[in-house]
Motif scaffolding. Sequence first.
Motif, mmCIF file in Angstrom:
data_model
loop_
_atom_site.group_PDB
_atom_site.id
_atom_site.type_symbol
_atom_site.label_atom_id
_atom_site.label_comp_id
_atom_site.label_asym_id
_atom_site.label_seq_id
_atom_site.Cartn_x
_atom_site.Cartn_y
_atom_site.Cartn_z
ATOM 1 N N GLU A 148 0.853 -1.183 0.000
ATOM 2 C CA GLU A 148 0.000 0.000 0.000
ATOM 3 C C GLU A 148 0.893 1.238 0.000
ATOM 4 O OE1 GLU A 148 -2.562 -0.596 3.367
ATOM 5 O OE2 GLU A 148 -3.967 -1.840 2.227
ATOM 6 N N ASP A 149 0.326 2.382 0.244
ATOM 7 C CA ASP A 149 1.080 3.638 0.131
ATOM 8 C C ASP A 149 2.043 3.818 1.307
ATOM 9 O OD1 ASP A 149 -1.104 3.878 1.829
ATOM 10 O OD2 ASP A 149 -1.284 6.030 1.517
ATOM 11 N N TRP A 151 4.804 5.125 1.305
ATOM 12 C CA TRP A 151 5.451 6.440 1.252
ATOM 13 C C TRP A 151 4.678 7.489 2.057
ATOM 14 C CZ3 TRP A 151 3.752 3.439 -2.736
ATOM 15 C CH2 TRP A 151 2.523 3.776 -3.306
ATOM 16 N N ASN A 152 3.452 7.162 2.469
ATOM 17 C CA ASN A 152 2.671 8.058 3.327
ATOM 18 C C ASN A 152 2.637 7.583 4.777
ATOM 19 O OD1 ASN A 152 1.889 9.898 1.295
ATOM 20 N ND2 ASN A 152 0.280 8.509 0.608
#
Length: 257
Positions: A148-149, A151-152
């Motif tokens: 999933e993201d 990077w967030n």
Amino acid sequence: MLSPLIISAFIQTTITEGIFATSIACIFSMKMYSYIISNEKLNLIQYNLYLWLPCLICQPNQMIFKKKTNFIQIIKYIINSSVIILWDLYYIMYEIQPNYIHEGLAKFIINYSFRLGILIVINHYLIFDYILGLFMEITKVENLVFYEDWWNADGFGTLNRKWNKQVHNFLKINIYQRLSKNGKNMKALIITYLITALLHEYCINVTLKTVRFYFLIFSCAQFILIPYQKYIPFPRYILFSLVLFGNSLMIYLYTHY
């Protein structure tokens, strides 16, 4: 999982061969363990399909399959994977390996850590987008999520959950939930974290033919910090610094000390 350890101990293998052997051993061991402890009863054809599915949890009833295989997409996956792998081999063999092994830590951080970090991120997408995507297309399954993201991510816990969803789901369902009967359980969490660290140590040490525990140490430090994350700022530049430089530093430690 013992076979790569035996092979590595008695047979001269390259790092690439070690990575392949340990990865295959871990994947199939985790898949077989997941099947053994599940209540599923698969026939031979279903079991072989399960072994080829790019997942680590034996939940065939939750899989959604499409009717047709997209052969054009398969060709794209193969071409993209081949290009990245060839670039990997060239970059490692001719740009990094001949030089960085003789560098001190300070020079390594300046000259190679960022480049190795980029290499690690690129290979993250190689594995999860192209190689596992290829197996998804071949087996026609369409509801698997590999990451999933990340990077967030706003902390270590979130980063661990989002970086590799299949391993996270395996540990959560097959280890943590089985040890934790009534909601959150610190003992179950510690054991799960320890198993995660030891799996990584197994792969790293067998591949490099070493006996070191840097990943375990860093994992323990990370685990200690998780309860205090809400009090500690975790801006994105720290996240990307950890991804780009933290993994590179681990490579340096394992190959130098």
